[in-house]
Design an enzyme around this catalytic site. Structure first.
Site, PDB file in Angstrom:
ATOM      1  N   GLU A 144      11.548  -8.800  41.455  1.00  0.00           N
ATOM      2  CA  GLU A 144      10.689  -9.918  41.025  1.00  0.00           C
ATOM      3  C   GLU A 144       9.271  -9.447  40.678  1.00  0.00           C
ATOM      4  O   GLU A 144       8.284 -10.137  40.930  1.00  0.00           O
ATOM      5  CB  GLU A 144      10.634 -11.019  42.105  1.00  0.00           C
ATOM      6  CG  GLU A 144      11.967 -11.614  42.456  1.00  0.00           C
ATOM      7  CD  GLU A 144      12.735 -12.147  41.248  1.00  0.00           C
ATOM      8  OE1 GLU A 144      12.091 -12.454  40.230  1.00  0.00           O
ATOM      9  OE2 GLU A 144      13.964 -12.240  41.323  1.00  0.00           O
ATOM     10  N   GLY A 145       9.168  -8.278  40.081  1.00  0.00           N
ATOM     11  CA  GLY A 145       7.873  -7.680  39.752  1.00  0.00           C
ATOM     12  C   GLY A 145       7.439  -6.794  40.899  1.00  0.00           C
ATOM     13  O   GLY A 145       7.122  -7.283  41.983  1.00  0.00           O
TER      14      GLY A 145
END
Length: 599
Positions: free
Chosen positions: A437-438
């Site tokens: 998620e990043g």
């Protein structure tokens, strides 16, 4: 592995006294979600997660999910049945819109449910987490026909969702993706390409899986500007709503991972699969960020949740394990909890966990204000604060997840290193959270590259000023709060100095700002954590519960005196610039200062 005990009392105190939940319950649409109702609901949820979901955690780790020869994915024994109980109980629908069958409760309540479920079994919790991201993307950008067709069963949990972003040659650089979407005469699109690292890309827990797939249409602009987002269901849907023929999406393989073994991480192949455009062409990045921002706070909570489970286990072990004799103790041996270094590790876990929980719930409360407050100015300011806090929650929360689970294992010594005790599973499971998620480096880049510059820096400086208002209150609260007030003042000074440096430097030398972004984000995590603990200590002192007041004061003081000082110590790293980071080339980084001399 010790039995999970849901920390409902801690959560109830946080909601009522620290993050102002009673005021949230007064917002339009949340009148039915008063604090008493919410606490009762969370008690029931905690009981479900502890008794039904938590027992699957060890089994899921040892069995893992399997890919059968025909391409179907089978989850560990018991997962399908437990997921059905989860759907029947309606836990996934609690924070989602009533219009499509949800409970209409605040996101803040949904975040607590995520914590409880993730502590019980992180691998299991990933399926509902990804489904929620897909739901929120549809809520924001789907047309009425798509919403009516997909949302009711996704919100109920009968159907699950995925996010298909990553490709073999396009990881964090989403703009490099090559998956194609060719329009058809009937309004659908033919989707062709391969996606990797797709969490719950296939499984046997639900009849339908709704893939949200990023792809590029013919003639689309290069890079991120030319990305569109499509619904690609596992099964096509008939006009009467029943499931039809299988779509042409195939699971090629499952990744063999360090942890979260029960969660099937799939490589998916799309061959002229039928997809349906969400919103308009080339809006894929906007839609992706709706999914990602929803998931990023949830991933931050994963750090909290797994660390909570690990802490409970290490605390139980420290009370039971007898070895050596503590100073002043009688008898032949003492429980290791009586030794100062073990106490230091336990209190470090406990203080960080409390600070993390308060910070995550604060972020969620601002999410609710940004969507439900009737005052547009309040909504706008709340959205700014969400933008600031979310990268901190995701990055600092998952970094601490790694650090605190490691501390929990350290307390258990050699037994913690043995797989059968379960301590190692916590370390392995949470390691991915700082990556997906990043990555946390991307969160830090987002903080300095996007969030600091809002309103020319005024937004972030206003937030620091808001935190500093607590200094006066602490200085007037009595001598026991004196060291907290003094240390917060010193650390806020350092944070302000780093922030002003980032604002000046980012405009002229963005590479220098990015070079210090990770230590800068860590400074923010430590300062906001200390601020929340100080708020909690003041709130607890105003109650009639002396034991609560004492515990919150000790946590806040320990954090301020022993953990928070590391923030100012990062000032040099945050403002050092990029010169030394790029001072050595790859050859020199390998440790070779000059060519080898042959004799």
């Amino acid at each position: 592995m010790s039995q999970y005990q849901p920390p409902i009392a801690d959560i109830a105190f946080a909601l009522e006294h620290v993050v102002g939940y009673p005021d949230l319950a007064k917002l339009p649409g949340f009148e039915h979600a008063d604090l008493e109702t919410v606490v009762e609901l969370l008690e029931q949820c905690g009981e479900f997660m502890a008794e039904v979901v938590a027992p699957t955690n060890r089994r899921g780790d040892t069995e893992g999910s399997r890919l059968l020869p025909g391409g179907a994915v089978v989850t560990p024994s018991g997962f399908k049945e437990v997921y059905q109980q989860y759907v029947d109980a309606g836990w996934g629908s609690v924070p989602l819109p009533e219009e499509y069958g949800g409970g209409g409760f605040p996101r803040t309540v949904g975040l607590v449910i995520q914590e409880l479920m993730t502590s019980a079994n992180m691998a299991f919790s990933l399926c509902p987490l990804l489904t929620q991201g897909a739901i929120e993307a549809l809520l924001h950008y789907g047309d009425d026909a798509l919403k009516q067709r997909y949302l009711p069963k996704m919100i109920s949990g009968e159907w699950t969702g995925t996010m298909n972003l990553t490709e073999p040659a396009a990881g964090s650089d989403v703009g490099a993706l090559t998956t194609r979407a060719v329009p058809r005469a009937d309004g659908s699109y033919a989707i062709t390409g391969q996606k990797i690292f797709i969490t719950y890309g296939d499984h046997d827990m639900a009849d339908q899986i709704v893939h949200l797939v990023l792809a590029r249409t013919p003639g689309a602009p290069e890079g991120t500007r030319g990305i569109s987002c499509f619904i690609v269901p596992k099964f096509l849907i008939n006009d009467d709503g029943s499931l039809g023929e299988r779509n042409t999406v195939q699971t090629v393989s499952l990744e063999h991972k360090m942890g979260i073994h029960a969660s099937p991480t799939c490589v998916l192949s799309y061959e002229d699969a039928t997809g349906y455009l969400i919103g308009e062409e080339n809006l894929g990045m906007r839609i992706m960020f709706v999914m990602m921002n929803s998931a990023r706070l949830g991933v931050g909570v994963q750090g909290l949740a797994v660390a909570e489970r690990a802490y409970q286990q290490s605390l139980a072990y420290a009370q039971e394990r007898r070895q050596g004799r503590a100073i002043g103790a009688s008898g032949t041996s003492s429980a290791i909890i009586e030794f100062p270094d073990v106490r230091r590790m336990l209190l470090t876990q406990r203080a960080h966990l409390a600070a993390m929980r308060y910070l995550m719930l604060l972020d969620a409360s601002y999410v609710d204000k940004s969507t439900h407050d009737p005052d547009p100015a309040v909504r706008a300011r709340a959205a700014e604060i969400v933008g600031l806090l979310t990268p901190i929650c995701k990055s600092f929360g998952t970094d601490l997840g790694n650090e605190l689970t490691s501390l929990a294992l350290q307390i258990q010594g050699g037994m913690g290193f043995i797989e059968e005790t379960g301590a190692a599973q916590h370390v392995r499971d949470i390691r991915i959270a700082a990556i997906y998620e990043g990555t946390n480096g991307i969160q830090a880049a987002d903080l300095v590259g996007r969030k600091l510059g809002i309103r020319g820096g005024a937004s972030v400086l206003e937030f620091i000023a808001t935190m500093r208002e607590l200094e006066t209150e602490l200085s007037q609260a009595g001598p026991e709060f004196g060291s907290i007030a003094a240390e917060l003042g010193r650390q806020f000074d350092a944070l302000e100095e780093a922030t002003h440096w980032m604002l000046r430097t980012g405009a002229t030398d963005p590479n220098a700002a990015l070079s210090g972004s990770t230590p800068f984000l860590r400074m923010w995590g430590l300062c906001t954590g200390a601020w929340m603990l100080a708020r909690a200590a003041l709130a607890a002192a105003a109650t009639n519960d002396a034991a609560l007041a004492q515990s919150q004061l000790v946590l806040a003081r320990f954090y301020a005196e022993q953990l928070l000082p590391a923030s100012a110590g990062l000032l040099g790293a945050a403002t050092a610039g990029s010169h030394d980071l790029f001072g050595l080339d790859a050859h020199q980084l390998a440790g070779v200062a000059s060519p080898r001399i042959r004799i």
